[in-house]
Design a protein around this motif. Structure first.
Motif, short mmCIF file in Angstrom:
data_model
loop_
_atom_site.label_atom_id
_atom_site.label_comp_id
_atom_site.label_asym_id
_atom_site.label_seq_id
_atom_site.Cartn_x
_atom_site.Cartn_y
_atom_site.Cartn_z
N SER A 87 -17.10 153.39 7.79
CA SER A 87 -16.14 152.28 7.87
C SER A 87 -14.92 152.52 6.99
CB SER A 87 -16.83 150.97 7.46
OG SER A 87 -17.13 150.97 6.08
N PHE A 88 -15.09 153.31 5.93
CA PHE A 88 -13.93 153.66 5.11
C PHE A 88 -13.24 154.93 5.59
CE2 PHE A 88 -16.06 150.79 2.20
CZ PHE A 88 -15.00 150.11 1.62
N GLU A 89 -14.02 155.89 6.12
CA GLU A 89 -13.43 157.12 6.61
C GLU A 89 -12.54 156.88 7.83
OE1 GLU A 89 -13.46 160.41 5.65
OE2 GLU A 89 -14.22 159.60 3.77
N GLN A 90 -12.93 155.95 8.70
CA GLN A 90 -12.16 155.67 9.90
C GLN A 90 -11.04 154.65 9.67
OE1 GLN A 90 -14.88 154.47 12.98
NE2 GLN A 90 -16.15 156.29 12.78
N ASP A 91 -11.02 153.99 8.53
CA ASP A 91 -10.02 152.97 8.24
C ASP A 91 -8.77 153.64 7.68
OD1 ASP A 91 -8.61 150.72 7.74
OD2 ASP A 91 -10.04 149.83 6.33
N TYR A 92 -7.68 153.64 8.45
CA TYR A 92 -6.45 154.29 8.00
C TYR A 92 -5.77 153.49 6.89
CZ TYR A 92 -4.01 150.82 10.84
OH TYR A 92 -3.53 149.64 11.37
N ARG A 93 -6.16 152.22 6.73
CA ARG A 93 -5.56 151.41 5.67
C ARG A 93 -6.27 151.57 4.33
NH1 ARG A 93 -5.69 145.82 8.92
NH2 ARG A 93 -7.75 146.73 9.34
N ALA A 94 -7.44 152.18 4.36
CA ALA A 94 -8.19 152.38 3.12
C ALA A 94 -7.53 153.49 2.29
CB ALA A 94 -9.64 152.72 3.42
N SER A 95 -7.51 153.32 0.98
CA SER A 95 -6.91 154.31 0.11
C SER A 95 -7.88 155.47 -0.12
CB SER A 95 -6.54 153.68 -1.23
OG SER A 95 -7.71 153.19 -1.88
N ILE A 96 -7.36 156.54 -0.72
CA ILE A 96 -8.20 157.71 -1.00
C ILE A 96 -9.27 157.34 -2.02
CG2 ILE A 96 -8.17 160.06 -1.94
CD1 ILE A 96 -5.36 160.34 -0.89
N GLU A 97 -8.92 156.49 -2.99
CA GLU A 97 -9.91 156.07 -4.00
C GLU A 97 -11.05 155.28 -3.36
OE1 GLU A 97 -6.70 155.68 -4.19
OE2 GLU A 97 -6.11 157.03 -5.83
N GLN A 98 -10.71 154.40 -2.41
CA GLN A 98 -11.76 153.62 -1.73
C GLN A 98 -12.67 154.53 -0.90
OE1 GLN A 98 -9.23 150.85 0.36
NE2 GLN A 98 -9.68 149.19 -1.09
N LYS A 99 -12.09 155.50 -0.22
CA LYS A 99 -12.90 156.43 0.58
C LYS A 99 -13.80 157.28 -0.33
CE LYS A 99 -9.63 156.75 4.42
NZ LYS A 99 -8.83 157.64 5.28
N GLN A 100 -13.25 157.71 -1.48
CA GLN A 100 -14.04 158.51 -2.41
C GLN A 100 -15.17 157.67 -3.01
OE1 GLN A 100 -13.69 161.76 -2.88
NE2 GLN A 100 -15.49 161.76 -4.20
N ALA A 101 -14.88 156.41 -3.33
CA ALA A 101 -15.91 155.53 -3.89
C ALA A 101 -17.03 155.29 -2.87
CB ALA A 101 -15.29 154.21 -4.34
#
Length: 242
Positions: free
Chosen positions: A214-228
């Motif tokens: 859900s974070f990997e496919q979300d283009y609005r998510a930041s890199i920090e959110q994807k890493q977390a």
């Protein structure tokens, strides 16, 4: 010279001049009609040539202009046809995507309404299910010590009101609605239902994988959110041993 001879010479000259003038008049009278006819013929020929040349040039210009306009109209027609085909294909593609998203969102809403309205009960906050210790056969020595010395990983709740489970809800219903929301690219709604599925089955591999996606496919998510999210997924994978 004697006066008689001078008079005779002058008389002869006058007669000769008169004869020449008379001859010239006769010649001119004879040539004038023919010259006028020749002049008129030449004038008619020149006028006819000029008229034909002007008509030919005008016709040629009109023909060239007609061909140019025909080619331009043909190019414009082909351009409009190409634009219409491209717009039609684009419309079909975009409308197809929008239709699929709408269908996915509708299916998710129906599943959600069926899950929450099936057996209505007063809203009671469900306590978190205490995670069970993963079997030792699925983790190594270092991982086992780390899992026992740290708290079990948990999916954070986005909204306390939305995260509360009310009514009769099963893990299958929650994970199905989360999948449908993820397909419709409604990532916030998908995470809410993943949190509800986590409360029902905190060690399920599918819950953690979908939460990370859900974070990997979300283009609005930041890199920090994807890493977390990825770090949390690795912690759950190490803790629960899937």
């Amino acid at each position: 010279m004697k006066p008689n001879s001078l008079k005779s010479t002058a008389s002869k000259l006058a007669q000769t001049r008169a004869k020449l003038a008379l001859a010239w008049r006769k010649i001119y009278a004879h040539i004038e009609p023919k010259s006028r006819h020749i002049y008129g013929t030449i004038d008619e020929v020149i006028k006819g040539f000029c008229t034909r040349a002007s008509t030919y040039i005008t016709t040629l210009i009109h023909t060239l202009l007609a061909k140019t306009l025909a080619q331009r109209n043909a190019l414009i027609t082909l351009g409009l046809l190409f634009v219409s085909v491209c717009f039609g294909l684009w419309s079909v593609f975009v409308l197809g995507i929008l239709y699929e998203r709408a269908q996915s969102s509708l299916r998710a809403s129906l599943l959600e309404s069926n899950a929450l309205v099936a057996t209505p009960k007063p809203p009671i906050e469900s306590p978190r299910i205490a995670p069970s210790t993963p079997p030792k056969s699925h983790i190594g020595m270092g991982d086992s010590l780390q899992a026992l010395s740290t708290k079990p990983p948990a999916i954070p709740a986005l909204d306390e009101k939305e995260s509360v489970i009310t009514g009769s809800l099963t893990y299958t219903n929650a994970i199905s609605i989360a999948r449908s929301s993820l397909m419709a690219q409604d990532f916030t709604r998908a995470r809410i239902w993943l949190y509800r599925a986590f409360l029902l089955h905190n060690g399920a591999q599918e819950v953690w994988e979908l939460y990370w996606q859900s974070f990997e496919q979300d283009y609005r998510a930041s890199i920090e959110q994807k890493q977390a999210a990825y770090t949390l997924y690795l912690q759950a994978k190490r803790y629960y041993g899937f």
